[in-house]
Design a protein around this motif. Structure first.
Motif: not given
Ligand code: MN
Ligand code: MN
Ligand code: MN
Length: 276
Positions: A61-63, A4-6, A36-38, A187-189, A244-246, A72-74
């Protein structure tokens, strides 16, 4: 398995959405969220590539948000990418990101790199350039031995080309995700190196505005980290996410869908999703 993260090349990943689908099939994933970022620009292509496969796509989305003095990434999972409020937030972030990138480009001129912004933009293939793109340019031009070295010398907090970015607030991002029908996850706290007290404060603020999960497993999570985050989920009654944040081979040590398993004590965020 679930990821759930790439990232795709619509932000700072190396692969196209279609290539991510191929990797997801290799890893026999059932669920894949592109975060993806924003931006949500890669989602249409991802859906098209996954059509007819057994893979279920989660719109993500990663904001980047500004909370106290931290970035911080949400993650937003299950968002409607055409939601108007979310679109507005994305537009705002885009302006902030381009502005920051241009300022980084200006600073890099003083260390001898001409047209760094234009070069980073060409490398990225879009204008929403991030620091990893500048890091790649610094490596290319022999100013740093590798990506980490570029951050250490130039781009990291407190270094010469560090431009603090004032992203939208935590509240705005979580509300935008929620209004767009998604679930907000920190994300990745443990990556922000917050003290225990500060991390608790962040989680409380996050919950207050409607946040519902912590990313318990990320690409480089250790078992000790997973344990810490599992306890935090319990303490604050939050769901657990895993991704994975691949970003692509060479950028990520852990492949798509190859992150650690979620500890059994966690309540997975996907538990209530259909088709699991
Ligand atoms: Mn991040
Ligand atoms: Mn990234
Ligand atoms: Mn990420």
């Amino acid at each position: 398995m679930i990821d759930l993260h790439c990232h795709s090349y619509y932000s700072d990943g190396l692969l196209s959405p279609a290539e991510l689908v191929a990797r997801a099939q290799d890893a026999e994933l059932t669920f894949l969220a592109l975060t993806d970022h924003d931006t949500v620009d890669g989602l249409a292509e991802l859906h098209a590539a996954a059509a007819g496969t057994a893979l279920t796509i989660i719109n993500g989305i990663e904001i980047s948000v500004h909370w106290k003095k931290y970035d911080i990434h949400i993650l937003g999972l299950g968002v409607d990418p055409s939601n108007q409020l979310l679109e507005k937030l994305i537009q705002q972030q885009k302006t902030l990101r381009i502005d920051r990138a241009q300022r980084i480009g200006e600073i890099l001129k003083t260390v001898g790199i001409q047209d760094a912004y234009e070069k980073a933009r060409a490398l990225a293939g879009h204008e929403r350039v991030g620091r990893p793109h500048f890091a790649a340019i610094l490596v290319q031009e022999g100013k740093a031995p590798d990506i980490q070295g570029a951050f250490k010398r130039y781009l990291g907090r407190g270094k010469i080309a560090y431009v603090p970015s004032v992203w939208i607030s935590l509240k705005k991002a979580v509300e935008g995700i929620t209004v767009a029908g998604g679930q907000a996850v920190i994300a990745h706290p443990l990556k922000y190196k917050l003290t225990r007290t500060k991390l608790h404060e962040l989680i409380k603020d996050f919950k207050m505005v409607g946040g519902c999960g912590l990313e318990v497993i990320s690409g480089e999570t250790t078992s000790a980290d997973a344990q810490t985050l599992t306890l935090l989920c319990k303490k604050f009654d939050l769901l657990a996410s895993s991704g994975s944040d691949y970003h692509g081979t060479g950028l990520s040590r852990v492949g798509l869908g190859r992150q650690m398993k979620l500890p059994e004590q966690c309540m997975p965020i996907w538990q209530m999703w259909n088709g699991v």
